[in-house]
Design a protein around this motif. Structure first.
Motif, PDB file in Angstrom:
ATOM      1  N   LYS A   3      72.194  75.577 -87.139  1.00 38.48           N
ATOM      2  CA  LYS A   3      73.610  75.500 -86.795  1.00 38.48           C
ATOM      3  C   LYS A   3      74.487  75.619 -88.042  1.00 38.48           C
ATOM      4  O   LYS A   3      74.146  75.109 -89.109  1.00 38.48           O
ATOM      5  CB  LYS A   3      73.907  74.158 -86.118  1.00 38.48           C
ATOM      6  CG  LYS A   3      73.439  74.040 -84.684  1.00 38.48           C
ATOM      7  CD  LYS A   3      73.775  72.649 -84.156  1.00 38.48           C
ATOM      8  CE  LYS A   3      73.316  72.490 -82.719  1.00 38.48           C
ATOM      9  NZ  LYS A   3      73.491  71.089 -82.249  1.00 38.48           N
ATOM     10  N   THR A  16      65.483  71.956 -73.466  1.00 38.76           N
ATOM     11  CA  THR A  16      64.622  73.138 -73.621  1.00 38.76           C
ATOM     12  C   THR A  16      63.144  72.757 -73.547  1.00 38.76           C
ATOM     13  O   THR A  16      62.758  71.663 -73.893  1.00 38.76           O
ATOM     14  CB  THR A  16      64.873  73.821 -74.982  1.00 38.76           C
ATOM     15  OG1 THR A  16      64.780  72.832 -76.025  1.00 38.76           O
ATOM     16  CG2 THR A  16      66.241  74.457 -75.026  1.00 38.76           C
ATOM     17  N   GLU A 159      64.731  81.896 -73.632  1.00 39.53           N
ATOM     18  CA  GLU A 159      63.957  80.937 -74.387  1.00 39.53           C
ATOM     19  C   GLU A 159      62.698  81.599 -74.930  1.00 39.53           C
ATOM     20  O   GLU A 159      61.925  82.191 -74.186  1.00 39.53           O
ATOM     21  CB  GLU A 159      63.572  79.787 -73.450  1.00 39.53           C
ATOM     22  CG  GLU A 159      63.317  78.484 -74.124  1.00 39.53           C
ATOM     23  CD  GLU A 159      63.175  77.370 -73.096  1.00 39.53           C
ATOM     24  OE1 GLU A 159      62.143  77.330 -72.412  1.00 39.53           O
ATOM     25  OE2 GLU A 159      64.102  76.557 -72.979  1.00 39.53           O
ATOM     26  N   ASN A 258      64.232  69.401 -82.974  1.00 38.37           N
ATOM     27  CA  ASN A 258      64.213  70.869 -83.017  1.00 38.37           C
ATOM     28  C   ASN A 258      65.478  71.442 -82.392  1.00 38.37           C
ATOM     29  O   ASN A 258      66.123  72.342 -82.948  1.00 38.37           O
ATOM     30  CB  ASN A 258      62.975  71.368 -82.262  1.00 38.37           C
ATOM     31  CG  ASN A 258      62.840  72.871 -82.273  1.00 38.37           C
ATOM     32  OD1 ASN A 258      62.815  73.492 -83.331  1.00 38.37           O
ATOM     33  ND2 ASN A 258      62.759  73.474 -81.092  1.00 38.37           N
ATOM     34  N   GLU A 259      65.857  70.897 -81.226  1.00 39.54           N
ATOM     35  CA  GLU A 259      67.040  71.388 -80.516  1.00 39.54           C
ATOM     36  C   GLU A 259      68.328  71.000 -81.250  1.00 39.54           C
ATOM     37  O   GLU A 259      69.298  71.766 -81.265  1.00 39.54           O
ATOM     38  CB  GLU A 259      67.049  70.815 -79.099  1.00 39.54           C
ATOM     39  CG  GLU A 259      68.077  71.438 -78.185  1.00 39.54           C
ATOM     40  CD  GLU A 259      67.877  70.985 -76.738  1.00 39.54           C
ATOM     41  OE1 GLU A 259      66.792  71.204 -76.183  1.00 39.54           O
ATOM     42  OE2 GLU A 259      68.822  70.398 -76.177  1.00 39.54           O
ATOM     43  N   GLN A 262      69.366  73.543 -84.044  1.00 39.49           N
ATOM     44  CA  GLN A 262      69.579  74.964 -83.762  1.00 39.49           C
ATOM     45  C   GLN A 262      70.770  75.199 -82.835  1.00 39.49           C
ATOM     46  O   GLN A 262      71.179  74.329 -82.078  1.00 39.49           O
ATOM     47  CB  GLN A 262      68.308  75.550 -83.140  1.00 39.49           C
ATOM     48  CG  GLN A 262      67.089  75.426 -84.039  1.00 39.49           C
ATOM     49  CD  GLN A 262      65.869  76.107 -83.456  1.00 39.49           C
ATOM     50  OE1 GLN A 262      65.861  77.325 -83.253  1.00 39.49           O
ATOM     51  NE2 GLN A 262      64.833  75.348 -83.185  1.00 39.49           N
ATOM     52  N   GLU A 263      71.286  76.437 -82.925  1.00 41.87           N
ATOM     53  CA  GLU A 263      72.422  76.831 -82.097  1.00 41.87           C
ATOM     54  C   GLU A 263      72.030  76.847 -80.623  1.00 41.87           C
ATOM     55  O   GLU A 263      70.962  77.367 -80.258  1.00 41.87           O
ATOM     56  CB  GLU A 263      72.919  78.229 -82.498  1.00 41.87           C
ATOM     57  CG  GLU A 263      73.528  78.329 -83.890  1.00 41.87           C
ATOM     58  CD  GLU A 263      74.880  77.632 -84.000  1.00 41.87           C
ATOM     59  OE1 GLU A 263      75.404  77.175 -82.971  1.00 41.87           O
ATOM     60  OE2 GLU A 263      75.399  77.555 -85.127  1.00 41.87           O
ATOM     61  N   LYS A 264      72.890  76.300 -79.765  1.00 44.26           N
ATOM     62  CA  LYS A 264      72.643  76.304 -78.324  1.00 44.26           C
ATOM     63  C   LYS A 264      72.507  77.741 -77.815  1.00 44.26           C
ATOM     64  O   LYS A 264      73.291  78.620 -78.188  1.00 44.26           O
ATOM     65  CB  LYS A 264      73.799  75.599 -77.603  1.00 44.26           C
ATOM     66  CG  LYS A 264      73.578  75.418 -76.117  1.00 44.26           C
ATOM     67  CD  LYS A 264      74.723  74.657 -75.483  1.00 44.26           C
ATOM     68  CE  LYS A 264      74.484  74.477 -73.993  1.00 44.26           C
ATOM     69  NZ  LYS A 264      75.616  73.755 -73.353  1.00 44.26           N
ATOM     70  N   ASP A 266      70.008  79.646 -78.483  1.00 37.77           N
ATOM     71  CA  ASP A 266      69.115  80.400 -79.366  1.00 37.77           C
ATOM     72  C   ASP A 266      68.089  79.452 -79.974  1.00 37.77           C
ATOM     73  O   ASP A 266      67.843  79.466 -81.175  1.00 37.77           O
ATOM     74  CB  ASP A 266      69.929  81.087 -80.474  1.00 37.77           C
ATOM     75  CG  ASP A 266      69.081  82.053 -81.291  1.00 37.77           C
ATOM     76  OD1 ASP A 266      68.099  82.590 -80.744  1.00 37.77           O
ATOM     77  OD2 ASP A 266      69.390  82.256 -82.487  1.00 37.77           O
ATOM     78  N   ILE A 267      67.508  78.621 -79.111  1.00 40.40           N
ATOM     79  CA  ILE A 267      66.552  77.620 -79.572  1.00 40.40           C
ATOM     80  C   ILE A 267      65.165  78.264 -79.713  1.00 40.40           C
ATOM     81  O   ILE A 267      64.652  78.867 -78.769  1.00 40.40           O
ATOM     82  CB  ILE A 267      66.458  76.437 -78.590  1.00 40.40           C
ATOM     83  CG1 ILE A 267      67.857  75.882 -78.277  1.00 40.40           C
ATOM     84  CG2 ILE A 267      65.539  75.358 -79.157  1.00 40.40           C
ATOM     85  CD1 ILE A 267      68.560  75.272 -79.452  1.00 40.40           C
ATOM     86  N   LYS A 268      64.569  78.127 -80.869  1.00 38.34           N
ATOM     87  CA  LYS A 268      63.226  78.633 -81.128  1.00 38.34           C
ATOM     88  C   LYS A 268      62.252  77.448 -81.179  1.00 38.34           C
ATOM     89  O   LYS A 268      62.649  76.309 -81.442  1.00 38.34           O
ATOM     90  CB  LYS A 268      63.180  79.376 -82.467  1.00 38.34           C
ATOM     91  CG  LYS A 268      64.219  80.472 -82.618  1.00 38.34           C
ATOM     92  CD  LYS A 268      63.981  81.609 -81.667  1.00 38.34           C
ATOM     93  CE  LYS A 268      64.997  82.733 -81.919  1.00 38.34           C
ATOM     94  NZ  LYS A 268      64.939  83.777 -80.869  1.00 38.34           N
ATOM     95  N   LEU A 273      61.046  77.796 -86.122  1.00 35.08           N
ATOM     96  CA  LEU A 273      62.096  77.198 -86.943  1.00 35.08           C
ATOM     97  C   LEU A 273      61.614  77.077 -88.385  1.00 35.08           C
ATOM     98  O   LEU A 273      62.342  77.421 -89.326  1.00 35.08           O
ATOM     99  CB  LEU A 273      62.457  75.819 -86.382  1.00 35.08           C
ATOM    100  CG  LEU A 273      63.395  74.957 -87.238  1.00 35.08           C
ATOM    101  CD1 LEU A 273      64.785  75.563 -87.307  1.00 35.08           C
ATOM    102  CD2 LEU A 273      63.458  73.530 -86.692  1.00 35.08           C
TER     103      LEU A 273
END
Length: 437
Positions: A3, A16, A159, A258-259, A262-264, A266-268, A273
């Motif tokens: 983010k 996610t 996802e 993890n979530e 990261q940008e909402k 676009d979660i890897k 990550l």
């Protein structure tokens, strides 16, 4: 990926990869709804808001001209196909009625989303109709008149699959089943339950292995449900239920962190990550880690003092971020232990439960009953007619299902009783196992 603005979250929330929430009422699923929700995406179809009774009237209207000389025959058809859910035995696509848009409860939708993530956009256009009789083809044609194609793909490509190896096998097994619609109908629920367990268990067993690249199948040992369990079976004891229960503790805190990073939208996965971290992220993540620890101390979510140590090493940095997330829920260290226990018990008692049994002094063990063995065997053999036993076991293990030598002998005995074993004496006494479908 990381983010632009990293704020400290006031709560631990997850949306996610897994339907993990911290209240037990969130683990009450309707498996029929989950199946219907999944089917609509698998076939890429959506039905308008219509009930089975509405559909019955449409079928009556369609068939009436064909039975006008014997109008009472409709009562026979109604009993044959619209009582006791017989309508759902015509074609897998009709299972869509179990999850009509607007009538899906939140818990079941979240669990359904887990399967859609595993499915990763794979679908088939329609089920085969070769085995349908004239009347069933008419009913199926009426269904084909009003569904909307290309719908039900809301989560497609949203996802990145967490377990690419399992997604590939899930798609392969679904394609195999889709060519055999009656077998699919008879085993759809068992298939969904099987892959629900495999997804949760392999996600748990891989969750701490993020620094070694894409996940692979990890040992998870089962016994056959008519076998005795004992402490002498070291693989069953060390890599069975106990191991799974231990690793489940890390799922929720690790995935939440993890979530959070990261940008909402676009979660890897954590392993991606880690691969995407660069030197440009180090300062920002160190600042975030320090502020996160301070915030959790203020909220009294740590029972013991915890310090943040700045580091320039990407591996140490991400490991420390995951550790401070887990510490909130760790027994003896965190103040949120109860919430993570709810997550763990929710998974074991509502998704993994068909494969768990209590066996006296041996405690909880992972088991496979004979119906699941037959289904798994057919999936593993797939489009081939038969496999050597060791090749079959390799296919089991690729899916995350391991048996020790004692269970392997029980498997052979079971296959021999079923009559689907061939012993080839001219090939070094090789044992071949045939599929049953």
């Amino acid at each position: 990926m990381i983010k632009e603005q990293l704020d400290i979250p006031a709560n631990n929330k997850l949306s996610t990869y897994l339907p993990l929430r911290t209240k037990s009422l969130h683990y009450k699923f309707c498996w029929d709804t989950v199946l219907g929700y999944f089917v609509r995406v698998f076939y890429g179809k959506e039905v308008k808001k219509i009930t089975v009774d509405d559909f019955k009237e449409l079928c009556k209207k369609r068939l009436s001209p064909k039975i006008e000389e014997e109008p009472d025959f409709w009562l026979v058809l109604e009993k044959m196909y619209f009582e006791h859910e017989q309508i759902f035995k015509i074609s897998p696509e009709l299972l869509i009625f179990k999850a009509v848009k607007g009538e899906i409860d939140t818990n079941s939708k979240k669990l359904g989303d887990m399967y859609l993530g595993l499915l990763n956009g794979f679908n088939v256009p329609s089920s085969a109709e070769n085995n349908l009789n004239f009347l069933e083809k008419e009913i199926k044609s009426e269904f084909d008149n009003f569904y909307e194609t290309g719908k039900g793909k809301a989560r497609e490509n949203e996802e990145t699959p967490y377990l690419p190896f399992l997604t590939e096998l899930f798609q392969q097994d679904l394609l195999f089943l889709s060519k055999r619609p009656q077998y699919l109908l008879n085993n759809f629920n068992a298939f969904i339950r099987l892959y629900g367990f495999l997804y949760v268990s392999q996600m748990a067993l891989n969750i701490k292995n993020w620094s070694n690249g894409a996940p692979t199948s990890k040992p998870c040992y089962f016994i056959i449900d008519n076998e005795k369990a004992s402490d002498e079976r070291s693989q069953v004891k060390n890599y069975g239920y106990g191991q799974l229960n231990e690793y489940l503790e890390y799922l929720f805190p690790y995935l939440v962190m993890n979530e959070t990073l990261q940008e909402k939208g676009d979660i890897k996965p954590i392993w991606q990550l880690f691969e995407g971290l660069t030197d440009d992220h180090i300062s920002k993540l160190n600042d975030f880690g320090k502020d996160f620890v301070e915030d959790r101390h203020q909220r009294k979510w740590y029972k013991k003092p915890l310090n943040w140590t700045n580091t320039n090493d990407n591996n140490e940095l991400l490991a420390q971020l995951l550790d401070i997330a887990h510490a909130q829920f760790e027994k003896g260290k965190g103040g949120l232990t109860t919430f993570n226990d709810t997550v763990r018990k929710g998974l074991l008692g509502n998704i993994c439960d068909p494969f768990i049994q209590r066996r006296g002094r041996a405690g909880q063990v992972l088991t496979f009953n004979q119906d699941y063995i037959v289904l798994l065997t057919n999936l593993a053999i797939g489009e081939k007619e038969k496999l050597r036993l060791h090749e079959l076991l390799d296919e089991f293990e690729a899916r995350g299902i391991f048996f020790d030598k004692q269970s392997q002998q029980c498997l052979i005995d079971f296959y021999e009783r079923m009559g689907n074993v061939e012993r080839m004496s001219d090939s070094g006494d090789a044992v071949y196992v045939r599929k049953t479908v």
